[in-house]
Enzyme design. Structure first.
Site, PDB file in Angstrom:
ATOM      1  N   LEU A 187     114.273  67.299  24.510  1.00  8.92           N
ATOM      2  CA  LEU A 187     113.456  68.440  24.098  1.00  8.92           C
ATOM      3  C   LEU A 187     111.971  68.219  24.414  1.00  8.92           C
ATOM      4  O   LEU A 187     111.422  67.154  24.126  1.00  8.92           O
ATOM      5  CB  LEU A 187     113.613  68.660  22.587  1.00  8.92           C
ATOM      6  CG  LEU A 187     112.747  69.768  21.972  1.00  8.92           C
ATOM      7  CD1 LEU A 187     113.330  71.141  22.280  1.00  8.92           C
ATOM      8  CD2 LEU A 187     112.594  69.571  20.472  1.00  8.92           C
ATOM      9  N   ASP A 191     103.626  80.999  10.599  1.00  9.64           N
ATOM     10  CA  ASP A 191     102.729  81.673   9.667  1.00  9.64           C
ATOM     11  C   ASP A 191     103.264  81.604   8.233  1.00  9.64           C
ATOM     12  O   ASP A 191     104.462  81.451   8.025  1.00  9.64           O
ATOM     13  CB  ASP A 191     102.629  83.145  10.123  1.00  9.64           C
ATOM     14  CG  ASP A 191     101.291  83.766   9.759  1.00  9.64           C
ATOM     15  OD1 ASP A 191     100.472  83.098   9.092  1.00  9.64           O
ATOM     16  OD2 ASP A 191     101.076  84.930  10.144  1.00  9.64           O
ATOM     17  N   HIS A 205      99.957  73.917   4.193  1.00  7.20           N
ATOM     18  CA  HIS A 205      99.889  73.379   5.559  1.00  7.20           C
ATOM     19  C   HIS A 205     100.671  72.065   5.653  1.00  7.20           C
ATOM     20  O   HIS A 205     101.348  71.796   6.645  1.00  7.20           O
ATOM     21  CB  HIS A 205      98.436  73.139   5.975  1.00  7.20           C
ATOM     22  CG  HIS A 205      97.634  74.410   6.064  1.00  7.20           C
ATOM     23  ND1 HIS A 205      98.126  75.545   6.651  1.00  7.20           N
ATOM     24  CD2 HIS A 205      96.379  74.712   5.640  1.00  7.20           C
ATOM     25  CE1 HIS A 205      97.204  76.502   6.580  1.00  7.20           C
ATOM     26  NE2 HIS A 205      96.143  76.028   5.968  1.00  7.20           N
TER      27      HIS A 205
HETATM   28  C1  V07 Z   1      99.719  71.746  11.722  1.00  7.13           C
HETATM   29  C2  V07 Z   1     101.608  72.330  10.172  1.00  7.13           C
HETATM   30  C3  V07 Z   1     102.535  73.371  10.709  1.00  7.13           C
HETATM   31  C4  V07 Z   1     102.219  74.750  10.209  1.00  7.13           C
HETATM   32  C5  V07 Z   1     101.040  75.387  10.855  1.00  7.13           C
HETATM   33  C6  V07 Z   1      99.644  74.908  10.485  1.00  7.13           C
HETATM   34  C7  V07 Z   1      99.494  73.519   9.968  1.00  7.13           C
HETATM   35  C8  V07 Z   1     101.978  69.584  13.314  1.00  7.13           C
HETATM   36  C9  V07 Z   1     100.859  69.374  14.084  1.00  7.13           C
HETATM   37  C10 V07 Z   1     100.755  68.549  15.283  1.00  7.13           C
HETATM   38  C11 V07 Z   1      99.910  68.888  16.317  1.00  7.13           C
HETATM   39  C12 V07 Z   1      99.835  68.118  17.462  1.00  7.13           C
HETATM   40  C13 V07 Z   1     100.647  67.020  17.591  1.00  7.13           C
HETATM   41  C14 V07 Z   1     101.491  66.651  16.593  1.00  7.13           C
HETATM   42  C15 V07 Z   1     101.559  67.408  15.427  1.00  7.13           C
HETATM   43  C16 V07 Z   1      99.866  70.183  13.512  1.00  7.13           C
HETATM   44  C17 V07 Z   1      97.862  71.237  13.157  1.00  7.13           C
HETATM   45  C18 V07 Z   1      98.390  71.926  12.083  1.00  7.13           C
HETATM   46  C19 V07 Z   1      96.447  71.422  13.531  1.00  7.13           C
HETATM   47  F1  V07 Z   1     100.609  66.275  18.732  1.00  7.13           F
HETATM   48  N1  V07 Z   1     101.725  70.449  12.354  1.00  7.13           N
HETATM   49  N2  V07 Z   1     100.443  70.835  12.447  1.00  7.13           N
HETATM   50  N3  V07 Z   1      98.593  70.366  13.869  1.00  7.13           N
HETATM   51  N4  V07 Z   1     100.244  72.470  10.653  1.00  7.13           N
END
Ligand code: V07
Length: 254
Positions: free
Chosen positions: A145, A34, A51
């Site tokens: 991991l 968050d 983000h």
């Molecule tokens: C998202 C970055 C981290 C902070 C929280 C919100 C934004 C990595 C992924 C991701 C998801 C699946 C995957 C590989 C990477 C991601 C969303 C948002 C929607 F297989 N960060 N991140 N997906 N944020």
């Protein structure tokens, strides 16, 4: 690992510095990432910049977890409630899985990381789902991991879906209601096969669970920090683990 020993410390309120490598390392750490929007606002940047910075930090904390010997890192990337955000923001968020994997997949493979996902595939755009499925497939035999993304995930939806599956088992005659056990429930949860989280970390000062892993967190230790996710460093991570270890010492012996 020991040559980096001087880095492996966490501060706690009681003791100044503790070596976390000599204590119990949690097997499964879950994180509510968050504070990305707030991080951006503080800098006069659009929310999406937060983000994006948050995504960069996913890499840092994944590598830290891997180095520490944590077995499972579950990250809450997108909740079922997040669809209510402005369309532009949702569209941006849905590009992050592809960008993250495009940048990091080779490095994750080199480091023996296995990618998984919890949450509903339904509703995810193809440009998000395709690279995720590809990442899961390419890393399925890795033994290091487990990097488990909670994406389009909601704890109540997960429980409801689990209940429906159990009801279907019953109506097919495979199972009687009075025979239902916690193991049956665990088998139909999206975390099936993973141990429950030992430690939940939530950044950005909110003191809630927000519909995350409701069944699985029955006995999870919780660590809340004011640090915003994009500025949550490996030192903050060590601090959370030191706090976890201190609780284990206090309650374990009695
Ligand atoms: C998202 C970055 C981290 C902070 C929280 C919100 C934004 C990595 C992924 C991701 C998801 C699946 C995957 C590989 C990477 C991601 C969303 C948002 C929607 F297989 N960060 N991140 N997906 N944020």
């Amino acid at each position: 690992m020991k040559e980096r020993l001087n880095l492996w410390f966490g501060k706690t309120k009681q003791a100044d510095r503790v070596d976390i490598t000599s204590g119990k390392i949690p097997k499964h750490v879950a994180v509510i990432m968050d504070g990305n929007g707030r991080w951006a606002r503080k800098r006069g940047l659009p929310r999406v910049a937060g983000h994006h910075q948050g995504m960069k930090n996913v890499k840092q904390i994944t590598m830290t977890a891997n180095d520490l010997g944590i077995e499972i890192l579950t990250l809450y990337a997108f909740s079922t409630e997040n669809w209510k955000r402005p369309k532009d923001e949702v569209d941006f968020l849905m590009k992050l899985p592809q960008e993250f994997l495009g940048l990091e997949i080779e490095e994750l493979i080199k480091n023996n990381v296995q990618i998984r996902m919890m949450g509903s595939r339904e509703g995810l755009p193809e440009h998000a789902l395709r690279p995720i499925e590809e990442g899961i497939e390419r890393t399925k035999n890795n033994t290091g991991l487990i990097l488990n993304f909670a994406l389009n995930y909601g704890g109540r939806k997960e429980l409801l879906y689990a209940a429906k599956q159990l009801c279907e088992s019953v109506s097919r005659g495979e199972l009687k209601p009075e025979e239902l056990t916690e193991e049956h429930m665990e088998a139909v949860l999206q975390s099936s096969g993973l141990p429950d989280p030992d430690l939940l970390i939530r950044t950005s000062g909110e003191l809630r669970v927000s519909n995350f892993m409701l069944w699985q967190m029955a006995y999870t230790e919780m660590w809340f920090t004011d640090a915003l996710w994009p500025e949550f460093t490996k030192e903050h991570f060590y601090e959370a683990i030191a706090g976890y270890q201190q609780r284990a010492r206090r309650f374990g012996g009695i």
